[in-house]
Each structure stands twice: as structure tokens, then as C-alpha cells.
Enzyme design. Structure first.
Site, PDB file in Angstrom:
ATOM      1  N   LYS A 249      31.160  44.439  32.912  1.00 39.90           N
ATOM      2  CA  LYS A 249      31.003  44.250  33.916  1.00 39.90           C
ATOM      3  C   LYS A 249      29.938  45.087  34.920  1.00 39.90           C
ATOM      4  O   LYS A 249      28.977  44.884  35.633  1.00 39.90           O
ATOM      5  CB  LYS A 249      32.351  44.654  34.903  1.00 39.90           C
ATOM      6  CG  LYS A 249      33.469  43.685  34.594  1.00 39.90           C
ATOM      7  CD  LYS A 249      33.151  42.302  34.951  1.00 39.90           C
ATOM      8  CE  LYS A 249      34.463  41.394  34.475  1.00 39.90           C
ATOM      9  NZ  LYS A 249      33.856  39.845  34.881  1.00 39.90           N
TER      10      LYS A 249
ATOM     11  N   ALA B   5      37.051  27.540  35.693  1.00 44.18           N
ATOM     12  CA  ALA B   5      37.536  27.063  36.663  1.00 44.18           C
ATOM     13  C   ALA B   5      39.102  26.560  36.683  1.00 44.18           C
ATOM     14  O   ALA B   5      39.587  26.024  37.674  1.00 44.18           O
ATOM     15  CB  ALA B   5      36.866  25.992  37.212  1.00 44.18           C
TER      16      ALA B   5
ATOM     17  N   GLY C  98      43.547  30.644  37.843  1.00 46.28           N
ATOM     18  CA  GLY C  98      43.202  32.256  38.607  1.00 46.28           C
ATOM     19  C   GLY C  98      41.749  32.024  39.621  1.00 46.28           C
ATOM     20  O   GLY C  98      41.953  30.927  40.260  1.00 46.28           O
TER      21      GLY C  98
ATOM     22  N   TYR D 150      35.359  46.403  28.575  1.00 44.95           N
ATOM     23  CA  TYR D 150      35.330  45.486  29.792  1.00 44.95           C
ATOM     24  C   TYR D 150      34.616  46.094  30.838  1.00 44.95           C
ATOM     25  O   TYR D 150      33.712  45.491  31.632  1.00 44.95           O
ATOM     26  CB  TYR D 150      36.724  45.397  30.286  1.00 44.95           C
ATOM     27  CG  TYR D 150      37.093  44.572  31.316  1.00 44.95           C
ATOM     28  CD1 TYR D 150      37.129  45.149  32.836  1.00 44.95           C
ATOM     29  CD2 TYR D 150      36.980  43.330  31.329  1.00 44.95           C
ATOM     30  CE1 TYR D 150      37.198  44.487  33.843  1.00 44.95           C
ATOM     31  CE2 TYR D 150      37.375  42.195  32.319  1.00 44.95           C
ATOM     32  CZ  TYR D 150      37.373  43.062  33.610  1.00 44.95           C
ATOM     33  OH  TYR D 150      37.459  42.243  34.782  1.00 44.95           O
TER      34      TYR D 150
ATOM     35  N   ALA E  78      32.124  48.219  30.506  1.00 45.69           N
ATOM     36  CA  ALA E  78      30.628  47.992  30.126  1.00 45.69           C
ATOM     37  C   ALA E  78      30.044  46.577  30.670  1.00 45.69           C
ATOM     38  O   ALA E  78      28.964  46.226  31.235  1.00 45.69           O
ATOM     39  CB  ALA E  78      30.302  48.286  28.643  1.00 45.69           C
TER      40      ALA E  78
HETATM   41  N1  LIG Z   1      42.294  39.273  37.961  1.00 45.36           N
HETATM   42  C1  LIG Z   1      41.695  40.564  38.113  1.00 45.36           C
HETATM   43  O1  LIG Z   1      42.251  41.608  38.464  1.00 45.36           O
HETATM   44  C2  LIG Z   1      40.122  40.478  38.237  1.00 45.36           C
HETATM   45  C3  LIG Z   1      39.250  39.407  37.596  1.00 45.36           C
HETATM   46  N2  LIG Z   1      37.965  39.766  37.763  1.00 45.36           N
HETATM   47  C4  LIG Z   1      37.087  38.950  36.943  1.00 45.36           C
HETATM   48  O2  LIG Z   1      37.383  37.633  37.488  1.00 45.36           O
HETATM   49  C5  LIG Z   1      36.960  36.328  36.589  1.00 45.36           C
HETATM   50  C6  LIG Z   1      38.044  35.403  36.530  1.00 45.36           C
HETATM   51  O3  LIG Z   1      39.406  35.950  35.755  1.00 45.36           O
HETATM   52  P1  LIG Z   1      40.923  35.624  36.360  1.00 45.36           P
HETATM   53  O4  LIG Z   1      40.900  34.277  37.126  1.00 45.36           O
HETATM   54  O5  LIG Z   1      41.433  36.874  36.859  1.00 45.36           O
HETATM   55  O6  LIG Z   1      41.634  35.417  34.812  1.00 45.36           O
HETATM   56  P2  LIG Z   1      42.350  34.235  34.114  1.00 45.36           P
HETATM   57  O7  LIG Z   1      42.471  34.705  32.644  1.00 45.36           O
HETATM   58  O8  LIG Z   1      43.273  33.822  34.886  1.00 45.36           O
HETATM   59  O9  LIG Z   1      41.157  33.027  34.244  1.00 45.36           O
HETATM   60  C7  LIG Z   1      39.929  33.261  33.400  1.00 45.36           C
HETATM   61  C8  LIG Z   1      39.649  31.816  33.158  1.00 45.36           C
HETATM   62  O10 LIG Z   1      38.284  31.938  32.217  1.00 45.36           O
HETATM   63  C9  LIG Z   1      38.593  31.149  31.227  1.00 45.36           C
HETATM   64  N3  LIG Z   1      37.722  31.273  29.899  1.00 45.36           N
HETATM   65  C10 LIG Z   1      38.157  32.628  29.263  1.00 45.36           C
HETATM   66  N4  LIG Z   1      36.997  32.617  28.423  1.00 45.36           N
HETATM   67  C11 LIG Z   1      36.034  31.603  28.454  1.00 45.36           C
HETATM   68  C12 LIG Z   1      35.180  31.110  27.844  1.00 45.36           C
HETATM   69  N5  LIG Z   1      34.546  31.779  26.578  1.00 45.36           N
HETATM   70  N6  LIG Z   1      34.711  29.983  28.224  1.00 45.36           N
HETATM   71  C13 LIG Z   1      34.757  29.265  29.388  1.00 45.36           C
HETATM   72  N7  LIG Z   1      35.883  29.506  29.948  1.00 45.36           N
HETATM   73  C14 LIG Z   1      36.622  30.920  29.650  1.00 45.36           C
HETATM   74  C15 LIG Z   1      40.107  30.919  30.919  1.00 45.36           C
HETATM   75  O11 LIG Z   1      40.280  29.819  30.024  1.00 45.36           O
HETATM   76  C16 LIG Z   1      40.513  30.983  32.284  1.00 45.36           C
HETATM   77  O12 LIG Z   1      40.818  29.690  32.712  1.00 45.36           O
HETATM   78  C17 LIG Z   1      36.852  37.445  35.320  1.00 45.36           C
HETATM   79  O13 LIG Z   1      35.376  37.395  34.966  1.00 45.36           O
HETATM   80  C18 LIG Z   1      37.476  38.520  35.323  1.00 45.36           C
HETATM   81  O14 LIG Z   1      36.765  39.611  34.734  1.00 45.36           O
HETATM   82  C19 LIG Z   1      37.441  40.643  38.348  1.00 45.36           C
HETATM   83  C20 LIG Z   1      37.973  41.601  38.881  1.00 45.36           C
HETATM   84  C21 LIG Z   1      39.472  41.913  39.107  1.00 45.36           C
HETATM   85  C1  LIG Z   2      40.752  45.514  32.438  1.00 41.10           C
HETATM   86  C2  LIG Z   2      40.671  44.716  33.439  1.00 41.10           C
HETATM   87  C3  LIG Z   2      41.608  44.242  34.125  1.00 41.10           C
HETATM   88  C4  LIG Z   2      41.704  43.455  35.319  1.00 41.10           C
HETATM   89  C5  LIG Z   2      40.386  43.012  35.804  1.00 41.10           C
HETATM   90  C6  LIG Z   2      39.802  43.816  36.745  1.00 41.10           C
HETATM   91  O1  LIG Z   2      38.398  43.661  36.690  1.00 41.10           O
HETATM   92  C7  LIG Z   2      40.333  44.739  37.709  1.00 41.10           C
HETATM   93  C8  LIG Z   2      39.748  45.838  38.197  1.00 41.10           C
HETATM   94  C9  LIG Z   2      40.529  46.522  39.226  1.00 41.10           C
HETATM   95  C10 LIG Z   2      40.092  47.664  39.613  1.00 41.10           C
HETATM   96  C11 LIG Z   2      39.452  48.572  39.129  1.00 41.10           C
HETATM   97  C12 LIG Z   2      39.254  50.005  39.567  1.00 41.10           C
HETATM   98  C13 LIG Z   2      38.184  50.893  39.019  1.00 41.10           C
HETATM   99  C14 LIG Z   2      38.234  52.094  39.453  1.00 41.10           C
HETATM  100  C15 LIG Z   2      37.042  52.992  39.185  1.00 41.10           C
HETATM  101  O2  LIG Z   2      35.703  52.392  39.407  1.00 41.10           O
HETATM  102  C16 LIG Z   2      37.337  54.368  39.722  1.00 41.10           C
HETATM  103  O3  LIG Z   2      36.880  54.323  40.899  1.00 41.10           O
HETATM  104  C17 LIG Z   2      38.647  54.643  39.536  1.00 41.10           C
HETATM  105  C18 LIG Z   2      39.191  54.517  38.136  1.00 41.10           C
HETATM  106  C19 LIG Z   2      39.309  55.572  37.411  1.00 41.10           C
HETATM  107  C20 LIG Z   2      39.332  57.243  37.726  1.00 41.10           C
HETATM  108  C21 LIG Z   2      38.969  58.004  36.492  1.00 41.10           C
HETATM  109  C22 LIG Z   2      37.430  58.521  37.038  1.00 41.10           C
HETATM  110  O4  LIG Z   2      37.110  58.397  38.208  1.00 41.10           O
HETATM  111  O5  LIG Z   2      37.002  58.949  35.906  1.00 41.10           O
END
Ligand SMILES: NC(=O)C1=CN([C@@H]2O[C@H](COP(=O)(O)OP(=O)(O)OC[C@H]3O[C@@H](n4cnc5c(N)ncnc54)[C@H](O)[C@@H]3O)[C@@H](O)[C@H]2O)C=CC1
Ligand SMILES: CC/C=C\CC(=O)/C=C/C=C\C=C\C=C\[C@@H](O)[C@@H](O)C/C=C\CCC(=O)O
Length: 258
Positions: A155, A13, A16, A151, A153
Site C-alpha cells: 500500500k 468489482a 466489497g 500488505y 509495503a
Molecule cells: N476492507 C478494508 O478494511 C480496507 C480495504 N482496502 C483495500 O480495498 C480494496 C478492496 O478490498 P475489499 O473490498 O475490502 O475486500 P474484498 O476481499 O471484499 O474484495 C476484494 C475483491 O478483489 C478481488 N480480487 C482479489 N484478487 C484479485 C485478482 N488477483 N484479480 C482480480 N480480482 C481480485 C476479490 O475477488 C474481491 O472481489 C483492496 O485493495 C484493499 O486492500 C483498503 C483499506 C481498508
Molecule cells: C491487513 C489489512 C487489513 C485491512 C485492510 C486495510 O487496509 C485496513 C487498514 C486500516 C487501518 C490502518 C491503520 C494504520 C495505522 C498506522 O498508520 C498507524 O497510524 C498506527 C498503526 C500502528 C501503530 C504502531 C506504530 O505507530 O508504530
């Protein structure tokens, strides 16, 4: 206010997406237990939120979701402080293909741990008041994400676990709903991992294609995710659902029937 009298617990929390979710919960009247491993950032956030909402509305608890002891103690402290927790968001997550075991430990095991601790508290069969658990997955939980297989896997695991827990809870009469959010790229620190060789590990050569994927998908403001979270939270008909949040909007994902 829609969430007057409700109490939430949000992991990750301090910044982000987790911070944005915590703030929209506060804006709508809830009390929020803020959990994060980043103690300094969390403490600073708590001070800021005290100024906006008063000190009674939030509680910051340093907690590593990898630790059963810390997580259990954090929930206990929140219940002692607020009386109950009826909204639980497993949000904490990392992207690190180099230390992939840590990614599994935080992103998947941490979500299972938090969900089970929350269920233990909320379960109507064991004296709980019911509630809703919303896990933060990713678009990478619904399809392949080149360059970040572990990552992806984790999710996919969050998606499968959350859907199964929704069915398990419904069949068992626990009175607890399980749902998830699957966002595309969001402007937070985690996406820096996408182009950081240390985090990409053996897939560092895929930094450019990953950057291109980000350009294709676009990068959202955190508010898009927290707005989707509130929509999903308030719709009591939703159970076992994945709300996809992408540039063109939000929609509930239709899982393929086998
Ligand atoms: N930013 C993006 O593009 C996307 C993010 N997500 C997911 O959203 C969630 C939040 O990530 P964001 O806010 O983007 O990243 P962020 O890195 O800004 O925030 C993550 C937060 O989780 C905390 N954290 C990390 N490891 C921890 C642990 N072991 N115990 C407790 N807290 C911990 C960090 O200290 C940080 O405050 C994650 O699960 C991420 O995989 C999903 C899709 C897209
Ligand atoms: C590494 C994590 C980084 C940021 C956090 C996060 O979860 C971001 C996700 C954002 C977008 C994900 C897109 C995923 C798309 C896939 O499901 C496919 O639709 C396209 C991706 C790969 C194409 C290759 C293929 O289809 O074989």
C-alpha cells in the site's frame, strides 16, 4: 447525471469496496466494466445490476490482475463494448502475509499493470481522450500497520506510485489524472484476514493487537469509501492526491515535504 456518457473500469468489482464503487458510478450515469477473478460472484452481480440498470450499462469480465494477457484483453473488450474507458479504478487487493509474494503481485504489481494499461488507452499523446485513474491504497499506505508488513509495503508502494504517476503525467502532458483513496477498516471480507492465522502467517500472534487497532479505528460501511471515490472523481482540481476516509470523516492527506 454527473457521469452521463462516462465509462469506468473497476477491478475487484464483484464484492466489497469495488462493488460499492461500481454501484455509485452506475447511480450517477456511468457505464461500468466489472473485472474480478471471482467469476461466479461477478456473474451474479452482473445479473443483479442488469435488473436495476439494464444489461447495456455493465459488462462483467473475469480477470486476474496478475495476468497481463487477461488484463489487456479485458480492457480491449471494454473499449470494444463501450467505445472508450475514461475512469479506471485499481481496487483489487488481498491481505496475506503468509503468501506475501501473491500480495505483492496483486496489490502492487496489479495496480501498476492496470495503471499502465489504462494510461496506454487514455494518453492524449497517443490518440487517447485523457481520463482519471483512482487507485485504492489504505491508511496502511501512510503509516505502519503491525502484523501486516508486506500488505503495508504494497500500500505504501501504491501511494508512492500513484503520486509519482500524477507528476509524470502532468509533466508529460498525458491528460490523465492519478489519485488515490486511503481508507481505514471497512466492513468487507478482507478484514477477516486480520484474525485468520493462515493469512497472518508468522504474525498470527498479533491477531489480538490488530483486533484492538480495528476497535480503535472503527469499521466503516463500504458506502463511505464509494462516496469519497465519487467526490475525488468529480473534483477535476485533484491530481496526485490521497483522500483519507476514516470514522470521523474524509480529508485530503498532506504529505510531509522533504
Ligand atoms: N476492507 C478494508 O478494511 C480496507 C480495504 N482496502 C483495500 O480495498 C480494496 C478492496 O478490498 P475489499 O473490498 O475490502 O475486500 P474484498 O476481499 O471484499 O474484495 C476484494 C475483491 O478483489 C478481488 N480480487 C482479489 N484478487 C484479485 C485478482 N488477483 N484479480 C482480480 N480480482 C481480485 C476479490 O475477488 C474481491 O472481489 C483492496 O485493495 C484493499 O486492500 C483498503 C483499506 C481498508
Ligand atoms: C491487513 C489489512 C487489513 C485491512 C485492510 C486495510 O487496509 C485496513 C487498514 C486500516 C487501518 C490502518 C491503520 C494504520 C495505522 C498506522 O498508520 C498507524 O497510524 C498506527 C498503526 C500502528 C501503530 C504502531 C506504530 O505507530 O508504530
Amino acid at each position: 447525471m454527473a457521469l452521463e456518457g462516462r465509462t469506468a473500469m473497476v477491478t475487484g468489482a464483484a464484492q466489497g469496496i469495488g462493488r460499492s464503487i461500481s454501484e455509485i458510478l452506475l447511480k450517477n450515469g456511468a457505464k461500468v466494466a466489472l473485472l474480478d477473478v471471482a467469476e461466479a460472484t461477478g456473474t451474479t452481480l452482473k445479473k443483479s445490476l442488469d435488473g436495476q440498470y439494464g444489461p447495456e450499462r455493465t459488462l462483467f469480465i473475469p480477470c486476474d490482475v496478475q495476468s497481463q494477457q487477461q488484463f489487456k484483453a479485458a480492457l480491449q473488450k471494454a473499449v470494444e463494448t463501450f467505445g472508450h474507458v475514461d475512469i479506471f479504478c485499481n481496487n483489487a487487493g488481498i491481505a496475506n502475509e503468509n503468501d506475501w509474494e501473491k500480495a505483492v503481485s496483486v496489490n502492487l504489481m496489479g495496480v501498476v499493470r492496470g495503471s499502465y494499461l489504462a494510461l496506454e488507452h487514455m494518453n492524449k499523446l497517443s490518440g487517447g481522450q485523457g481520463g482519471v485513474i483512482i487507485n485504492i491504497a489504505s491508511l496502511a499506505g501512510l503509516g505502519p500497520f503491525p502484523g501486516a508488513p508486506v500488505y503495508t509495503a504494497t500500500k505504501h508502494g501504491v501511494v508512492g506510485f500513484t503520486r509519482s504517476m500524477a507528476a509524470t503525467s502532468k509533466m508529460s502532458g498525458y491528460g490523465v489524472r492519478f489519485n488515490m483513496i486511503c481508507p481505514t477498516f471497512v466492513q468487507t471480507d478482507i478484514i477477516n484476514s486480520l484474525t485468520c492465522p493462515a493469512a497472518l502467517g508468522q504474525f498470527a500472534h498479533l491477531a489480538d493487537p490488530t483486533r484492538k487497532l480495528m476497535e480503535q479505528h472503527g469499521v466503516l460501511d463500504v458506502s463511505r469509501v464509494s462516496e469519497g471515490f465519487l467526490q475525488l472523481l468529480l473534483d477535476e482540481t485533484k491530481d496526485g492526491e490521497a483522500l483519507v476516509v476514516v470514522s470521523k470523516g474524509s480529508q485530503y492527506y498532506t504529505f510531509p515535504s522533504l
